[in-house]
Design a protein around this motif. Structure first.
Motif, PDB file in Angstrom:
ATOM      1  N   GLY A   1     -24.694  22.325   9.012  1.00 47.41           N
ATOM      2  CA  GLY A   1     -25.521  22.555  10.011  1.00 47.41           C
ATOM      3  C   GLY A   1     -25.947  21.296  10.804  1.00 47.41           C
ATOM      4  O   GLY A   1     -26.410  21.622  12.052  1.00 47.41           O
ATOM      5  N   VAL A   2     -26.402  19.923  10.183  1.00 44.19           N
ATOM      6  CA  VAL A   2     -26.619  19.115  11.020  1.00 44.19           C
ATOM      7  C   VAL A   2     -25.466  18.678  11.852  1.00 44.19           C
ATOM      8  O   VAL A   2     -25.817  18.340  13.054  1.00 44.19           O
ATOM      9  N   ILE A   3     -24.171  18.772  11.483  1.00 45.82           N
ATOM     10  CA  ILE A   3     -23.030  18.481  12.365  1.00 45.82           C
ATOM     11  C   ILE A   3     -23.113  19.273  13.626  1.00 45.82           C
ATOM     12  O   ILE A   3     -22.883  18.702  14.770  1.00 45.82           O
ATOM     13  N   ALA A   4     -23.457  20.602  13.324  1.00 45.53           N
ATOM     14  CA  ALA A   4     -23.421  21.625  14.398  1.00 45.53           C
ATOM     15  C   ALA A   4     -24.718  21.602  15.443  1.00 45.53           C
ATOM     16  O   ALA A   4     -24.585  22.022  16.554  1.00 45.53           O
TER      17      ALA A   4
ATOM     18  N   TYR B   1     -14.460  21.340  20.870  1.00 45.52           N
ATOM     19  CA  TYR B   1     -14.501  21.649  19.713  1.00 45.52           C
ATOM     20  C   TYR B   1     -13.791  22.807  19.043  1.00 45.52           C
ATOM     21  O   TYR B   1     -13.837  23.938  19.681  1.00 45.52           O
ATOM     22  N   THR B   2     -13.214  22.536  17.887  1.00 44.30           N
ATOM     23  CA  THR B   2     -12.682  23.684  17.105  1.00 44.30           C
ATOM     24  C   THR B   2     -13.142  23.748  15.871  1.00 44.30           C
ATOM     25  O   THR B   2     -13.139  22.854  15.070  1.00 44.30           O
ATOM     26  N   TRP B   3     -13.434  24.922  15.274  1.00 42.67           N
ATOM     27  CA  TRP B   3     -14.242  25.071  14.042  1.00 42.67           C
ATOM     28  C   TRP B   3     -13.375  25.831  13.166  1.00 42.67           C
ATOM     29  O   TRP B   3     -12.814  27.109  13.636  1.00 42.67           O
ATOM     30  N   THR B   4     -12.978  25.280  11.933  1.00 39.27           N
ATOM     31  CA  THR B   4     -12.142  25.825  10.984  1.00 39.27           C
ATOM     32  C   THR B   4     -12.922  26.318   9.961  1.00 39.27           C
ATOM     33  O   THR B   4     -13.282  25.507   9.062  1.00 39.27           O
TER      34      THR B   4
ATOM     35  N   GLU C   1     -25.170  17.728  25.183  1.00 43.88           N
ATOM     36  CA  GLU C   1     -25.501  18.711  25.654  1.00 43.88           C
ATOM     37  C   GLU C   1     -24.302  19.850  25.682  1.00 43.88           C
ATOM     38  O   GLU C   1     -23.145  19.577  26.000  1.00 43.88           O
ATOM     39  N   VAL C   2     -24.733  21.029  24.972  1.00 48.10           N
ATOM     40  CA  VAL C   2     -23.613  21.950  24.749  1.00 48.10           C
ATOM     41  C   VAL C   2     -23.308  22.644  26.142  1.00 48.10           C
ATOM     42  O   VAL C   2     -24.141  23.274  26.784  1.00 48.10           O
ATOM     43  N   LEU C   3     -22.175  22.694  26.535  1.00 44.74           N
ATOM     44  CA  LEU C   3     -21.687  23.460  27.742  1.00 44.74           C
ATOM     45  C   LEU C   3     -21.117  24.610  27.763  1.00 44.74           C
ATOM     46  O   LEU C   3     -21.151  25.465  28.700  1.00 44.74           O
ATOM     47  N   ALA C   4     -20.544  24.868  26.475  1.00 45.15           N
ATOM     48  CA  ALA C   4     -19.845  26.304  26.174  1.00 45.15           C
ATOM     49  C   ALA C   4     -19.847  26.523  24.629  1.00 45.15           C
ATOM     50  O   ALA C   4     -19.806  25.686  24.042  1.00 45.15           O
ATOM     51  N   THR C   5     -19.880  27.843  24.363  1.00 44.57           N
ATOM     52  CA  THR C   5     -19.998  28.060  22.999  1.00 44.57           C
ATOM     53  C   THR C   5     -18.892  29.298  22.937  1.00 44.57           C
ATOM     54  O   THR C   5     -18.682  29.932  23.740  1.00 44.57           O
ATOM     55  N   ASP C   6     -18.631  29.368  21.485  1.00 45.41           N
ATOM     56  CA  ASP C   6     -17.392  30.498  21.060  1.00 45.41           C
ATOM     57  C   ASP C   6     -18.112  31.527  20.911  1.00 45.41           C
ATOM     58  O   ASP C   6     -19.603  31.695  21.070  1.00 45.41           O
ATOM     59  N   GLU C   7     -17.507  32.663  20.473  1.00 37.89           N
ATOM     60  CA  GLU C   7     -17.833  33.996  20.091  1.00 37.89           C
ATOM     61  C   GLU C   7     -18.950  34.161  19.208  1.00 37.89           C
ATOM     62  O   GLU C   7     -19.712  34.995  18.703  1.00 37.89           O
ATOM     63  N   GLN C   8     -18.874  33.017  18.254  1.00 43.48           N
ATOM     64  CA  GLN C   8     -19.700  32.889  16.958  1.00 43.48           C
ATOM     65  C   GLN C   8     -20.805  31.940  17.017  1.00 43.48           C
ATOM     66  O   GLN C   8     -22.039  31.647  16.434  1.00 43.48           O
ATOM     67  N   GLY C   9     -21.406  31.531  18.649  1.00 39.49           N
ATOM     68  CA  GLY C   9     -22.272  30.761  18.916  1.00 39.49           C
ATOM     69  C   GLY C   9     -22.329  29.280  18.675  1.00 39.49           C
ATOM     70  O   GLY C   9     -23.039  28.487  18.858  1.00 39.49           O
ATOM     71  N   ARG C  10     -21.094  28.875  18.099  1.00 42.14           N
ATOM     72  CA  ARG C  10     -20.790  27.487  17.665  1.00 42.14           C
ATOM     73  C   ARG C  10     -20.522  26.702  19.103  1.00 42.14           C
ATOM     74  O   ARG C  10     -19.649  27.224  19.832  1.00 42.14           O
ATOM     75  N   ALA C  11     -20.699  25.529  19.134  1.00 41.89           N
ATOM     76  CA  ALA C  11     -20.359  24.601  20.623  1.00 41.89           C
ATOM     77  C   ALA C  11     -18.624  24.605  20.628  1.00 41.89           C
ATOM     78  O   ALA C  11     -18.030  24.373  19.588  1.00 41.89           O
TER      79      ALA C  11
END
Length: 146
Positions: free
Chosen positions: A20-23, A69-72, A39-49
């Motif tokens: 949560g802190v990292i994100a 960024y890629t979230w696994t 500044e977050v420029l774009a998010t994925d379908e789950q709302g993550r940067a």
């Protein structure tokens, strides 16, 4: 394969709290030291940067960069350089593993600058960035729990 630098730290919090802190990129200037703006420029379908612009001041490296960024799952995030003024490449990741009552956080980083720099100096700079980031992350997570 490019050489990388990595280090790990134990944080007394659940992996979800650490992630949560990292994100939370908007709060990076509060705890990372090197990040002056995020500044977050774009998010994925789950709302993550998915794409983040960072203004960095890491001593020898001052830069305005965009990272992809890629979230696994919920325990790993990796990033790669999209654009930068000073860097040729930047690849990194945080990997979280539950450990006892807390979380082991491993940070890996590979940086290649556009200006000539000895490998030894580059590794030292990576190590300083990693150690400061892990210490800041630990302090941020553990003090926000208190």
């Amino acid at each position: 394969m490019a050489e990388h630098t990595s280090s790990s730290i134990m944080i007394e919090a659940a992996p979800a709290e650490v992630m949560g802190v990292i994100a939370d990129f908007a709060r990076y200037p509060d705890w990372t030291g090197e990040v002056k703006e995020a500044e977050v420029l774009a998010t994925d379908e789950q709302g993550r940067a998915k794409e983040v612009r960072l203004v960095m001041d890491a001593g020898a490296i001052k830069d305005d960069q965009t990272l992809g960024y890629t979230w696994t799952g919920d325990d790993e995030v990796s990033w790669t350089l999209v654009k930068s003024q000073m860097l040729r490449s930047l690849d990194g990741s945080y990997l979280l593993k539950p450990a006892g009552s807390g979380t082991e956080v491993t940070y890996r980083l590979t940086v290649d600058v556009k200006i000539p720099m000895l490998g030894m100096i580059k590794r030292k700079a990576e190590k300083v960035i990693i150690d400061r980031a892990l210490a800041g992350l630990k302090q941020r997570v553990e003090t926000s729990k208190a």
